[in-house]
Design an enzyme around this catalytic site. Sequence first.
Site, PDB file in Angstrom:
ATOM      1  CE  LYS A  81     -51.003 -50.878 -18.953  1.00  0.00           C
ATOM      2  NZ  LYS A  81     -52.096 -49.885 -18.999  1.00  0.00           N
ATOM      3  CB  SER A 157     -54.944 -52.140 -20.188  1.00  0.00           C
ATOM      4  OG  SER A 157     -54.298 -50.865 -20.153  1.00  0.00           O
ATOM      5  CB  SER A 181     -55.800 -48.436 -18.385  1.00  0.00           C
ATOM      6  OG  SER A 181     -56.525 -48.969 -19.462  1.00  0.00           O
TER       7      SER A 181
END
Length: 465
Positions: A81, A157, A181
């Site tokens: 990420k 996310s 997330s």
Amino acid sequence: MIADSDLLSAAAIARAVNGGKLSALSVTEAALARIKRHDPVLNSFTDVTADRARAKARAIDAAVAAGQNGGPLAGVPYAVKNLFDVQGLPTRAGSKINRELRPSRRDATLIERMEAAGAVLVGALNMGEYAYDFTGENVHDGPSRNPHDVTRMSGGSSGGCGGAVAGGLVPLALGSDTNGSIRVPSSFCGIFGLKPTYGRLSRARSFPFVASLDHLGPFARSVEDLALAYDAMSGPDPEDAACAMRPAEPVSALLAEGIGGLRIAIAGGYFQHNVFPEAMAAIARVAKALGTTEMIEIPEAARARAAAYVITATEGAALHLDRLRKRPLDFDPAVRDRLLAGAMIPAPLVGRAHKFRRWYRDRVLQVFETVDVIVAPATPCVAPKLGQATFVLDGAVLPLRANIGIHTQPISFIGLPVVAVPVPLEPMPIGVQIIAAPWREDIALRVAYALQRAGAVAAPRPRGI
């Protein structure tokens, strides 16, 4: 030669590379080719580190040729990420503002540990702006799409993580989880995800969201791969105060110990409400495979979710206050407005939320005196359509973005370890949370492995690419 259709596991890759049956470079080139072919549709990656990956792969191959072991993750491609510091890249954290930062001079601790284990970083992944998102829809980089149906959300996310692993672009990815997330993209994309105990894995040199709630953890297509990545990254780190003291025992060798004697219950009450039939079908399938019908109540879960919202909004607002003052128009409007609202929450309410948090943690720990594992939905529904703003739950029209994490927030609020496991329903998979007491990732992973061996959970092949 590795075919584009081959979705090799991390464990299989490492065995083959260490045994001289595959070169790390060939595995890396196959991953880069698959990214080039499929990511224009999935939009999982924001950066591809091809030169770095090839150099690392060649070094692994040279070490193996010289008779050395390449490591437990030898030649395994992975991505992170884009809130992880990656040497040579700005740590954008899904934002427009951060991409103007100077490139990072050093990798995040977890990247350093993955590299030490022989893994090969191939890029950075799309995410919701500043991790304040459950959808995977980034207004600056575009939405990351679901590999099973590209008209649907990947979840957020860590949406790029979910899409990249479920789509077979990489066997492993590293993401973050503040309110859900890791677990939400795992559920929507049909893969395994681990949110460890708060403080178990180092967050050093990653961009924060809510320091008292932030966790980092891995995604994979199997429990074995999840455990390999977890083992590679575990251990104290003085650079993260929450992760400075507690050592971790390796769990990969414990998966096959079985679950006999473990007390497993289904979360009742709050966790049986506000769910679609698919989520209940997934719970029923998992419960049947585990041989449990016992229901247990997690006290005041609804209030825990409310308190999590208060703490998230206020801590997040405090972190971004200077950016909000100077560059409000460079935020995703939805993220900006939530942060501004958080900045206006009265201090006494924040104090009450923290006080309740301590009380709630004590009550939930009492629950774990009678059970070892709690099973609960990961999301109330399968992946919604991109752009969908609302859904109907229990007869009420609710804002979708705010309610995707309805079942994850009461768990991460007190830092419990959770393995999200995918139930491969048709036409879309959905996840279930396997929740254990603090520091017992080993138990959650053993239960997940037992479910995988029983065929109750599995990561389906991507259906939409």
